[in-house]
Structure formats: structure tokens, C-alpha cells
Design a protein around this motif. Structure first.
Motif, PDB file in Angstrom:
ATOM      1  N   ARG A  33     -70.253  68.106 -15.187  1.00  0.00           N
ATOM      2  CA  ARG A  33     -69.615  69.421 -15.178  1.00  0.00           C
ATOM      3  C   ARG A  33     -69.415  69.911 -16.610  1.00  0.00           C
ATOM      4  NH1 ARG A  33     -63.739  69.748 -13.816  1.00  0.00           N
ATOM      5  NH2 ARG A  33     -64.291  68.074 -12.421  1.00  0.00           N
ATOM      6  N   GLY A  34     -69.771  71.163 -16.880  1.00  0.00           N
ATOM      7  CA  GLY A  34     -69.615  71.749 -18.207  1.00  0.00           C
ATOM      8  C   GLY A  34     -70.778  71.491 -19.147  1.00  0.00           C
ATOM      9  N   GLY A  49     -77.586  78.160 -19.928  1.00  0.00           N
ATOM     10  CA  GLY A  49     -76.141  78.280 -20.071  1.00  0.00           C
ATOM     11  C   GLY A  49     -75.456  76.973 -19.713  1.00  0.00           C
ATOM     12  N   LYS A  50     -74.312  77.099 -19.045  1.00  0.00           N
ATOM     13  CA  LYS A  50     -73.527  75.909 -18.696  1.00  0.00           C
ATOM     14  C   LYS A  50     -73.324  75.816 -17.201  1.00  0.00           C
ATOM     15  CE  LYS A  50     -71.086  75.177 -22.958  1.00  0.00           C
ATOM     16  NZ  LYS A  50     -71.602  73.898 -23.312  1.00  0.00           N
ATOM     17  N   GLY A  52     -70.991  75.680 -14.235  1.00  0.00           N
ATOM     18  CA  GLY A  52     -69.632  76.151 -13.995  1.00  0.00           C
ATOM     19  C   GLY A  52     -68.818  75.166 -13.184  1.00  0.00           C
ATOM     20  N   SER A  53     -69.329  74.796 -12.016  1.00  0.00           N
ATOM     21  CA  SER A  53     -68.616  73.827 -11.184  1.00  0.00           C
ATOM     22  C   SER A  53     -69.608  72.865 -10.552  1.00  0.00           C
ATOM     23  CB  SER A  53     -67.785  74.531 -10.113  1.00  0.00           C
ATOM     24  OG  SER A  53     -68.627  75.092  -9.136  1.00  0.00           O
ATOM     25  N   SER A  73     -72.797  75.330  -9.362  1.00  0.00           N
ATOM     26  CA  SER A  73     -72.770  76.770  -9.627  1.00  0.00           C
ATOM     27  C   SER A  73     -72.883  76.956 -11.136  1.00  0.00           C
ATOM     28  CB  SER A  73     -71.494  77.414  -9.084  1.00  0.00           C
ATOM     29  OG  SER A  73     -70.396  77.071  -9.867  1.00  0.00           O
ATOM     30  N   ASP A  75     -72.545  79.253 -14.672  1.00  0.00           N
ATOM     31  CA  ASP A  75     -71.683  80.278 -15.268  1.00  0.00           C
ATOM     32  C   ASP A  75     -72.403  81.621 -15.348  1.00  0.00           C
ATOM     33  OD1 ASP A  75     -69.430  78.769 -15.624  1.00  0.00           O
ATOM     34  OD2 ASP A  75     -69.811  78.316 -17.735  1.00  0.00           O
ATOM     35  N   ASN A  76     -71.799  82.654 -14.767  1.00  0.00           N
ATOM     36  CA  ASN A  76     -72.280  84.038 -14.862  1.00  0.00           C
ATOM     37  C   ASN A  76     -73.732  84.219 -14.427  1.00  0.00           C
ATOM     38  OD1 ASN A  76     -69.758  84.705 -16.010  1.00  0.00           O
ATOM     39  ND2 ASN A  76     -70.525  84.061 -18.006  1.00  0.00           N
TER      40      ASN A  76
END
Length: 98
Positions: A33-34, A49-50, A52-53, A73, A75-76
Motif C-alpha cells: 500500500r502506498g 502514480g501510487k 491508494g488502497s 485502487s 490514486d486519482n
């Protein structure tokens, strides 16, 4: 850049609060995560990106090992499709030597 894992998207879920969640199978390595990731659609990079969850059976987890299924999921970003590949990596900084 250090390779951490690769997840294959097998199913896509639409959740009202969370957005789009990719139901994935971890083919290689692990998911954290992250962590930073890239989404590949065929041979094109669609997203960078990263994560999210990260979920496993409706529970939030920090890490999922190779050979297990999980929900990821991003991020954005909500345009995830079946057969996409999520490549997870970490950036390592090394000090330069003279």
C-alpha cells in the motif's frame, strides 16, 4: 528503481465511495500500500502514480504476497480495464561516490 511486483487485473468493481477497484492476481513479487506503480494496457503506459488502497476480503492490508488475489485502487485514476497489468516499484536513493 527497484521492481517489487506485478499484478494482473482480472475483474473491475465500481464502488460509490471508493471509485474503481481492480480485482487483481499477484503474478510476481508483492503489492505494498502506498507504493509507486504503473498501469500498462497492452504495451502502452496509461497511468503512473501510487496505490491508494489495498484490500483483501474487504479488509485493508499493508501488503499482499505473490500468488494471492487482492483489490487495488489507484490514486486519482478510475479508468482500469480487465487484462491491464499493474507494475509495482520503489524508488531507492543511493549516495554518489567520488
Amino acid at each position: 528503481e527497484v521492481f517489487v511486483g506485478r499484478a494482473d487485473v482480472r475483474q473491475v468493481f465500481k464502488v460509490t465511495k471508493a471509485g474503481t477497484i481492480a480485482g487483481c492476481f499477484l503474478a510476481k513479487g508483492k503489492a505494498i500500500r502506498g507504493a509507486s506503480c504503473r498501469l500498462w494496457r497492452e504495451k502502452d503506459k496509461v497511468y503512473e502514480g501510487k496505490i491508494g488502497s489495498l484490500k483483501r476480503f474487504k479488509e485493508d492490508v499493508k501488503e499482499v504476497a505473490e500468488g494471492f488475489e487482492c483489490g487495488i485502487s489507484l490514486d486519482n485514476f478510475n479508468d482500469v480495464k480487465v487484462a491491464d497489468v499493474i507494475e509495482i516499484f520503489e524508488l531507492k536513493k543511493t549516495a554518489r561516490k567520488l
